[in-house]
Write an enzyme that holds these catalytic residues in place. Structure first.
Site, PDB file in Angstrom:
ATOM      1  N   GLY A 354       0.195  -0.662   0.000  1.00 47.40           N
ATOM      2  CA  GLY A 354       0.000   0.000   0.000  1.00 47.40           C
ATOM      3  C   GLY A 354       0.601   2.041   0.000  1.00 47.40           C
ATOM      4  CB  THR A 355      -0.955   5.401  -2.672  1.00 45.03           C
ATOM      5  OG1 THR A 355      -1.171   4.334  -3.563  1.00 45.03           O
ATOM      6  CG2 THR A 355      -0.872   6.708  -3.403  1.00 45.03           C
ATOM      7  CB  VAL A 356       2.842   8.673  -0.003  1.00 42.65           C
ATOM      8  CG1 VAL A 356       3.238   7.591   1.002  1.00 42.65           C
ATOM      9  CG2 VAL A 356       3.847   8.718  -1.156  1.00 42.65           C
TER      10      VAL A 356
END
Length: 535
Positions: A354, A355-356
């Site tokens: 799991g 994005t920033v």
């Protein structure tokens, strides 16, 4: 002193943050400070966002990496630009190869790895709009990687979760051992407060800076990726890296109640946000905490999402026209389907078929809305030895159905979930916004925009508000603090409501707005280690 770093007994409230010369908002204090450091060295918002993005690959490797993709919306000297640095399936990645093994593209290992776009995106942003050399911009992140940093509690949770997932998958995907070698140096996941070092990561960042990312695509780093892929039966080759071209594009927009909302066009899912806003504009929203408001928002997003999942792909292969998908007439037709009861959505029909996340602004009026991702957590679990390059698994998003618009074809970009957003009014910038998190992203964009525009919530309040997430059909997931009377009302309307055990799946966002006097005001994510650095 003993305590549980991940347990809190009392709610906390964040205040709005103000600044004048610059503002960088990210999900980690060290990343925001890296951006501020570059800003104070004479850089602008573009230099700052790249410095912060590079730092996030070090301090939040559970959500992004050097081997991922990125998108950006840039407001520079009064003009808007869009950058799509995502890249395509390698030449050897063919549908037939996967069909011989199963019915879908694997989530782990080197098979789902498409060409990474992050390094070239960094170089292109800095070279076109920045003031500093890329080597200067990369240095703060390289120092953090070399000297080490303490892992935060939120990231430690993701570290441990991935450790258990990869431990179960290691037998089937031996390449995952490279993840354990890199991210579990003592054979176990790091805990909150533990120090993590990655000298290989520092070396790679400095080489990217020194060569304007050419080493990654045509030089010795490309050779290392090529050899690594061949060793573990991956598809990516140096030739694919050499052929990578990013794309400068014009963002899409729709008018919503006096504001223009901007998103990136396909192959990303930003158009879903715009379609949902068009539908919502056809409906009457009376009160923020009215069950009717939540019901209409959920119905609008599920109608837009069903269209998006049906039609979005690489724009060269889309069967629906973007202008048709964004037409107000189509939105009115879709809005007409909404009643007092929950729908089971079906995609609409078109005549021609799991994005920033991080944001930055400077005192000169430049602003950037930026997002980068490894797709699923630590990505494919494939880490180029000694270089700290976690390769993403975005190829998992391709379909093997030859009739699907997102069907796998070599040289084609996959459907992308990551979306930066931007707001303008009367041709003037209001500011960047975004909320990361897979399929939650368009839904969270809709929720924070409606909160600010329809109900005049400040940006921090808009991020703090309890969130909902449409899953499929009539299924809706809500955060633990979601008001129970509203849950009861939604159930009566036919929604199948589930209460989540934690806020982890509801995204993490940042918002920076510019006031009429030029002062910057920011809100950051309470569900993460959100931090705003200002000058």
């Amino acid at each position: 002193m003993k305590y549980d770093a991940g347990t809190f007994h009392y709610s906390s409230r964040r205040e709005l943050v103000y600044g004048k010369k610059g503002m960088i908002s990210t999900t980690h204090p060290l990343a925001s400070q890296a951006g501020l450091e570059v800003l104070k060295k004479g850089g602008n918002a573009i230099d700052a966002i790249v410095a912060a993005a590079a730092a996030l690959t070090v301090v939040e490797p559970s959500a992004n990496g050097i081997g991922g993709d990125s998108f950006a919306i840039i407001w520079y000297k009064g003009e808007m630009y869009g950058l799509n640095s995502s890249r395509a399936a390698p030449e050897l990645m063919k549908r037939e190869a996967f069909q011989q093994k199963g019915t879908e593209i694997p989530r782990y290992g080197l098979e789902p790895v498409t060409v990474p776009g992050v390094p070239k995106g960094w170089a292109s942003l800095v070279n076109r709009f920045g003031r500093l050399a890329l080597s200067e911009v990369m240095e703060p992140a390289a120092v953090i990687a070399e000297e080490g940093h303490p892992v935060t509690s939120k990231i430690a949770e993701a570290w441990e979760r991935t450790y258990h997932i990869f431990s179960k998958q290691l037998k089937d995907y031996p390449v995952l051992q490279t993840w354990f070698d890199t991210f579990c140096p003592d054979g176990k996941p790091l805990q909150a407060g533990d120090m993590w070092f990655s000298k290989g990561h520092a070396k790679t960042l400095r080489e990217i800076g020194a060569t304007d990312a050419e080493a990654f695509y045509t030089g010795w780093i490309a050779d290392e990726i090529d050899a690594f892929s061949k060793k573990y039966d991956g598809y990516i080759r140096k030739k694919d890296l050499e052929q990578h071209q990013l794309e400068w594009i014009t963002p899409l927009s729709t008018a919503y109640k006096g504001y223009d909302i901007w998103e990136m066009p396909p192959n990303g899912q930003g158009i879903i946000v715009l379609m949902a806003l068009n539908i919502l504009e056809e409906l009457t929203l009376k009160d923020k905490e009215s069950p009717d408001t939540y019901h209409k928002q959920i119905e609008a997003i599920k109608l837009a999402f069903s269209d998006g999942l049906q039609y979005i792909s690489d724009p060269r292969s889309m069967k629906a026209k973007i202008e048709d998908m964004l037409s107000k007439e189509y939105a009115a037709n879709r809005a007409g389907l909404i009643t007092e009861q929950a729908l089971s959505p079906e995609p609409g029909k078109f005549d021609n078929p799991g994005t920033v996340y991080l944001a930055a602004a400077d005192g000169e009026g430049n602003m950037v809305s930026y997002i980068q991702s490894n797709y699923a957590g630590f990505g494919s679990g494939s880490v180029v030895p000694g270089l700290g390059i976690s390769l993403h698994n975005r190829g998992n998003q391709f379909s093997l159905d030859e009739n699907h618009p997102n069907v796998l074809v070599p040289g084609k970009r996959p459907f992308h979930t990551i979306i930066p957003g931007f707001i303008t009014q009367n041709g003037k910038p209001i500011g960047p916004f975004g909320v990361m998190g897979g399929g939650m992203q368009p839904q969270a964009h809709l929720q924070v925009l409606s909160s600010m525009i329809d109900f005049q919530l400040n940006p921090q309040d808009a991020l703090d508000a309890p969130r909902w997430q449409w899953l499929e059909g009539k299924k809706v997931l809500v955060e633990p603090q979601f008001p129970y009377p509203i849950i009861q009302d939604l159930i009566k309307r036919g929604h199948e409501v589930q209460i989540a055990a934690s806020p982890l799946s509801f995204g993490r966002g940042q918002i920076i707005l510019q006031q009429e006097n030029g002062v910057l005001v920011g809100g950051t994510e309470p569900r993460a280690d959100g931090h705003i650095a200002v000058w």
